[in-house]
Design a protein around this motif. Structure first.
Motif, PDB file in Angstrom:
ATOM      1  N   THR A  71      33.440  43.752  40.394  1.00 23.78           N
ATOM      2  CA  THR A  71      33.455  43.164  39.054  1.00 23.78           C
ATOM      3  C   THR A  71      33.919  41.725  39.125  1.00 23.78           C
ATOM      4  N   GLY A  72      33.575  40.943  38.117  1.00 21.29           N
ATOM      5  CA  GLY A  72      33.961  39.550  38.075  1.00 21.29           C
ATOM      6  C   GLY A  72      35.465  39.382  37.937  1.00 21.29           C
ATOM      7  N   ARG A  73      35.991  38.310  38.499  1.00 23.66           N
ATOM      8  CA  ARG A  73      37.437  38.078  38.490  1.00 23.66           C
ATOM      9  C   ARG A  73      37.824  36.875  37.633  1.00 23.66           C
ATOM     10  N   HIS A  77      35.865  40.834  33.928  1.00 18.76           N
ATOM     11  CA  HIS A  77      35.691  41.981  34.818  1.00 18.76           C
ATOM     12  C   HIS A  77      34.372  42.703  34.552  1.00 18.76           C
ATOM     13  N   ASN A 221      29.708  32.740  37.712  1.00 15.15           N
ATOM     14  CA  ASN A 221      30.712  33.598  38.341  1.00 15.15           C
ATOM     15  C   ASN A 221      31.948  32.797  38.720  1.00 15.15           C
ATOM     16  N   THR A 225      35.265  35.742  42.566  1.00 14.39           N
ATOM     17  CA  THR A 225      34.162  36.690  42.660  1.00 14.39           C
ATOM     18  C   THR A 225      33.225  36.306  43.795  1.00 14.39           C
ATOM     19  N   SER A 246      43.603  42.154  44.633  1.00 19.55           N
ATOM     20  CA  SER A 246      43.495  41.191  43.541  1.00 19.55           C
ATOM     21  C   SER A 246      44.316  39.956  43.877  1.00 19.55           C
ATOM     22  N   ASP A 305      45.829  47.435  39.108  1.00 19.83           N
ATOM     23  CA  ASP A 305      44.494  48.025  39.118  1.00 19.83           C
ATOM     24  C   ASP A 305      43.916  47.865  37.718  1.00 19.83           C
ATOM     25  N   GLU A 306      42.797  47.168  37.615  1.00 21.66           N
ATOM     26  CA  GLU A 306      42.242  46.839  36.305  1.00 21.66           C
ATOM     27  C   GLU A 306      41.874  48.086  35.512  1.00 21.66           C
ATOM     28  N   ARG A 310      43.597  49.016  31.969  1.00 21.57           N
ATOM     29  CA  ARG A 310      42.810  49.114  30.734  1.00 21.57           C
ATOM     30  C   ARG A 310      43.042  50.455  30.046  1.00 21.57           C
ATOM     31  N   SER A 315      45.300  44.377  30.618  1.00 19.33           N
ATOM     32  CA  SER A 315      44.307  43.831  31.539  1.00 19.33           C
ATOM     33  C   SER A 315      44.964  42.763  32.403  1.00 19.33           C
ATOM     34  N   GLY A 319      44.419  37.010  35.788  1.00 15.56           N
ATOM     35  CA  GLY A 319      45.201  37.253  36.990  1.00 15.56           C
ATOM     36  C   GLY A 319      46.545  36.563  36.977  1.00 15.56           C
TER      37      GLY A 319
END
Length: 437
Positions: A71-73, A77, A221, A225, A246, A305-306, A310, A315, A319
């Motif tokens: 997933t996108g960072r 996400h 992106n 990512t 992460s 852990d995303e 969630r 979230s 970061g």
């Protein structure tokens, strides 16, 4: 040359499965200066550490993205495979070449993970960018930075020059610097600016993956990512991709430290790895200035852990772990950030023009001890009128941060309302708040 800090170890966690890290060790910033960062890896060093970038077919790349559920960072996400596949399908349907953008416009004042990664691993990011461009069929490849990120621009220009001198056969890349504003790194703002407009968010009826820069299918992106894509292309779905880690910016004692932690680590582990020592903090602002305040007693045991976060209504966002020391006032910090977010809005819709200043005004009055119960009710009403009604998600983040502060610092809210402000109002500021023009 600055000595490299020791390799990150999380003493309270068992050793994770072997994986190639994005960063060798924590990267520490002194205030806002990038001069403390390590000298970047040159192309020969990069190849010695990671090997040459493999050439994979588009289907092979998309299959790897599917298999690892990358997933996108950048904060949202969103599944990377879905975004890239949508863009590739749009290219086939329209016959127009795609645009691929590496978004390094890190507007979040508390975050430094993109800057750390670009300086320490520029070629890994550029490998992922080249892979993305080849996968979706891009004819225009861009790295987007902030206009005030001069050091990053210099590093990237040097890395691109090395790749050209080495004769690498890959799409050419151009560097574009946008204004150094909070919202200029938001994906729709990047697309709008590259289309010739202002670097401000806009409501999009069709996703950029279908119709983005000047109507062309566009992938935007985050650089983290793309660095993970650079690892993934080398190791495969069953190899060590770093996808289970992460990058986090830990803000502690007014210093930003970028650490890489496994998803099995706890937020308490990340805080210690980022330099927090001594008495526990009273709270953490998780995810950045559009994130949520959480009491440390609740946050310390949460995993990095995303998916798990969630499920708890939280979230990692951008970061960021911004730790609030026991002696500081969370309401005073919230008031400063709330005023900054109001001043940093795009000023394109009612929620930004009227709602955010109104919310900020009530929080500031609360800190002064001038707010009444009716003002708190007004704040809740303002929040309901603003949330979900803006042209972009900026008002939603500001509301989320403010309401979470009222819950987390409920005792302080009542003391301030009764004109007995806590001693923390005189504490030196903790969160970095840039001066807005």
């Amino acid at each position: 040359m600055t000595a490299r800090p020791p390799v990150l170890h999380l003493a309270s966690e068992p050793a994770p499965e072997p994986c190639r890290p994005l960063l060798e060790a924590p990267v520490r910033f002194a205030d806002d200066h990038l001069g403390v960062l390590h000298v970047r890896d040159h192309l020969d060093e990069h190849r010695a550490a990671f090997g040459r970038r493999p050439r994979l077919s588009a289907d092979e790349v998309l299959g790897l993205l599917d298999a690892t559920a990358l997933t996108g960072r950048g904060g949202g996400h969103f599944p990377v495979a879905r975004k890239w596949r949508t863009t590739r399908d749009a290219v086939r349907a329209t016959g127009r070449t795609a645009v691929v953008v590496a978004n390094a416009g890190e507007g979040e004042p508390a975050s430094a993970k993109d800057a750390a990664l670009l300086v320490a691993r520029p070629h890994l990011v550029l490998d992922g960018l080249a892979t993305a461009a080849e996968t979706v069929g891009a004819g225009d490849v861009v790295v987007w930075t902030h206009g005030d990120a001069h050091e990053l621009h210099r590093v990237l220009a040097g890395a691109l020059a090395e790749r050209r001198a080495a004769g690498l056969v890959e799409p050419s890349v151009r560097l574009v610097s946008g204004p150094g504003r909070y919202l200029s790194g938001e994906a729709s703002a990047v697309v709008r600016a590259l289309s010739g407009g202002p670097a401000l968010p806009e409501f999009r009826r069709r996703p950029a993956a279908v119709e983005g820069v000047r109507g062309r299918p566009t992938v935007v992106n985050n650089v983290e990512t793309l660095a993970r894509v650079g690892l993934l292309a080398r190791s495969g779905a069953t190899g060590a991709t770093g996808a289970g880690t992460s990058l986090l910016t830990v803000l502690a004692a007014r210093r930003r430290t970028v650490v890489e932690v496994p998803a099995t680590a706890l937020l308490a582990d990340a805080a210690r790895a980022g330099g927090w020592h001594g008495a526990p903090p009273q709270a953490v602002l998780l995810g950045g200035y559009g994130g949520s305040w959480v009491p440390w007693s609740e946050a310390a045991g949460l995993r990095v852990d995303e998916v798990a976060l969630r499920e708890a209504g939280l979230s990692l966002g951008a970061g960021v772990l911004a730790l609030l020391p026991a002696g500081a006032c969370g309401l005073a910090e919230t008031a400063r950030v709330s005023a900054y977010l109001a001043a940093s809005s795009a000023r394109q819709c009612g929620p930004c023009v009227f709602g955010l200043p109104a919310i900020s005004g009530v929080v500031e009055a609360l800190v002064r001890g001038d707010a009444r119960k009716a003002d708190l009710r007004r704040l809740q009403r303002f929040a309901g009128e603003v949330s979900g009604r803006g042209a972009c998600h900026h008002p939603d983040g500001a509301v989320r941060m403010t309401l979470s502060a009222l819950r987390t610092f409920a005792g302080d809210v009542e003391r301030h309302r009764r004109r007995r402000p806590c001693a923390g109002v005189d504490h030196p500021p903790v969160l970095p708040v840039p001066v807005t023009p």
